[in-house]
Enzyme design. Structure first.
Site, PDB file in Angstrom:
ATOM      1  N   HIS A 118       6.977  -7.455 -16.406  1.00 22.40           N
ATOM      2  CA  HIS A 118       8.096  -7.396 -15.470  1.00 22.40           C
ATOM      3  C   HIS A 118       8.464  -8.775 -14.936  1.00 22.40           C
ATOM      4  O   HIS A 118       7.610  -9.647 -14.754  1.00 22.40           O
ATOM      5  CB  HIS A 118       7.757  -6.461 -14.306  1.00 22.40           C
ATOM      6  CG  HIS A 118       6.534  -6.848 -13.538  1.00 22.40           C
ATOM      7  ND1 HIS A 118       6.563  -7.743 -12.492  1.00 22.40           N
ATOM      8  CD2 HIS A 118       5.232  -6.489 -13.683  1.00 22.40           C
ATOM      9  CE1 HIS A 118       5.349  -7.900 -12.012  1.00 22.40           C
ATOM     10  NE2 HIS A 118       4.516  -7.148 -12.715  1.00 22.40           N
ATOM     11  N   ASP A 119       9.756  -8.976 -14.710  1.00 23.66           N
ATOM     12  CA  ASP A 119      10.307 -10.182 -14.083  1.00 23.66           C
ATOM     13  C   ASP A 119      10.105 -11.439 -14.914  1.00 23.66           C
ATOM     14  O   ASP A 119      10.173 -12.557 -14.391  1.00 23.66           O
ATOM     15  CB  ASP A 119       9.708 -10.393 -12.683  1.00 23.66           C
ATOM     16  CG  ASP A 119       9.947  -9.188 -11.777  1.00 23.66           C
ATOM     17  OD1 ASP A 119      11.113  -8.911 -11.463  1.00 23.66           O
ATOM     18  OD2 ASP A 119       8.956  -8.518 -11.410  1.00 23.66           O
ATOM     19  N   GLY A 146       3.395 -10.480 -15.717  1.00 26.54           N
ATOM     20  CA  GLY A 146       4.622 -10.508 -14.940  1.00 26.54           C
ATOM     21  C   GLY A 146       4.987 -11.890 -14.422  1.00 26.54           C
ATOM     22  O   GLY A 146       4.133 -12.761 -14.248  1.00 26.54           O
TER      23      GLY A 146
END
Length: 271
Positions: free
Chosen positions: A125-126, A143
């Site tokens: 994520h991100d 992430g």
């Protein structure tokens, strides 16, 4: 771009609201969620799931058992409306996983154009992944990581959260990277250390002999024993005031991040 049954296997499920471009092909037993966009010429081979607020760029090809856009593997995630955007002309092989962003990271994960993600690799994520990036089999990107253009990550490499991998860098197979890798750098080992410049990659991408020699001289100065890293950065900046590739490395170091700069083993204590 309303869904068409042309090129879509009858065993696949295309949810109402999904947007499909011209020439999209979807093989058997795929599932495309209601907020997904597949741009022109995308192909899902079979058994592919694309979920969430996910956009897949034109002509990207996804192989069986890939899971693209499901909720991030972050225990703090509370269902916020985050996104995943994958660029055009990417190759996503079997078992690849990519997650959207979170509130703590800007609510988006982005992957550039002309990338290749080999079997069972993961984009957390991100993350921000540039163009022409290659993930070999089983690469694990935690992430909030950033991976620059033309970077290559070898099989089984693991990158810690918030780490940065610069443009044209190479992360060796089975490396455990817990610091930032400079542009044009090569890191190896677990835990990874800076082993030199990605000379083969530079040669393959058409860098001149003069540019490579200049990068080598700058590298030796940057990671010499004398002074601190930031002092050496200023010395190199003064000596190579007009060399863009060298200044890309210097800017990367100056910008910093949440991780330290990965250094050669011999100078780690002097940084």
């Amino acid at each position: 771009m309303s869904p068409s049954r042309d090129g879509i296997h009858p065993s696949s499920v295309i949810e109402d609201g999904a947007r499909l471009g011209e020439g999209v092909r979807i093989g058997p037993f795929c599932h495309v969620g209601p907020e997904v966009t597949l741009d022109d010429g995308c192909e899902l081979i079979s058994h592919v799931v694309v979920a969430g607020r996910t956009t897949i760029g034109a002509r990207t090809k996804i192989y069986p058992f890939a899971s693209i856009g499901h909720p991030p593997q972050d225990l703090k995630y509370r269902g916020e409306p985050s996104t995943l955007a994958v660029g055009s002309d990417c190759l996503i092989r079997e078992g690849v996983t990519m997650n959207p962003g979170t509130a703590g990271g800007g609510l988006e994960t982005t992957v550039g154009n002309h990338c290749a993600f080999l079997a069972n690799s993961h984009v957390g994520h991100d993350c921000r992944v540039g163009d022409h990036v290659i993930f070999s089999n089983n690469v694990m990107l935690a992430g909030h990581c950033t991976v620059g253009n033309y970077a290559i990550l070898g099989g089984g490499a693991a990158v810690i959260q918030f780490a940065r991998v610069g443009d044209h860098a190479f992360v060796g197979g089975l490396s455990g990277l817990e610091n930032d890798c400079i542009p044009y750098g090569m890191v190896l080992g677990n835990r990874a250390y800076l082993s030199g410049l990605n000379i083969i990659g530079l040669q393959r991408r058409g860098f001149s002999r003069e540019d490579i020699h200049a990068l080598r001289r700058a590298y030796r100065l940057l990671f010499a024993q004398e002074g601190t890293l930031m002092e050496r950065v200023e010395d190199v900046a003064a000596e190579f005031d007009t060399h863009p590739a060298i200044h890309e490395i210097l800017s990367f170091i100056r910008e910093g991040g949440k991780r330290s700069i990965c250094t050669p083993r011999a100078v780690a204590a002097a940084v």
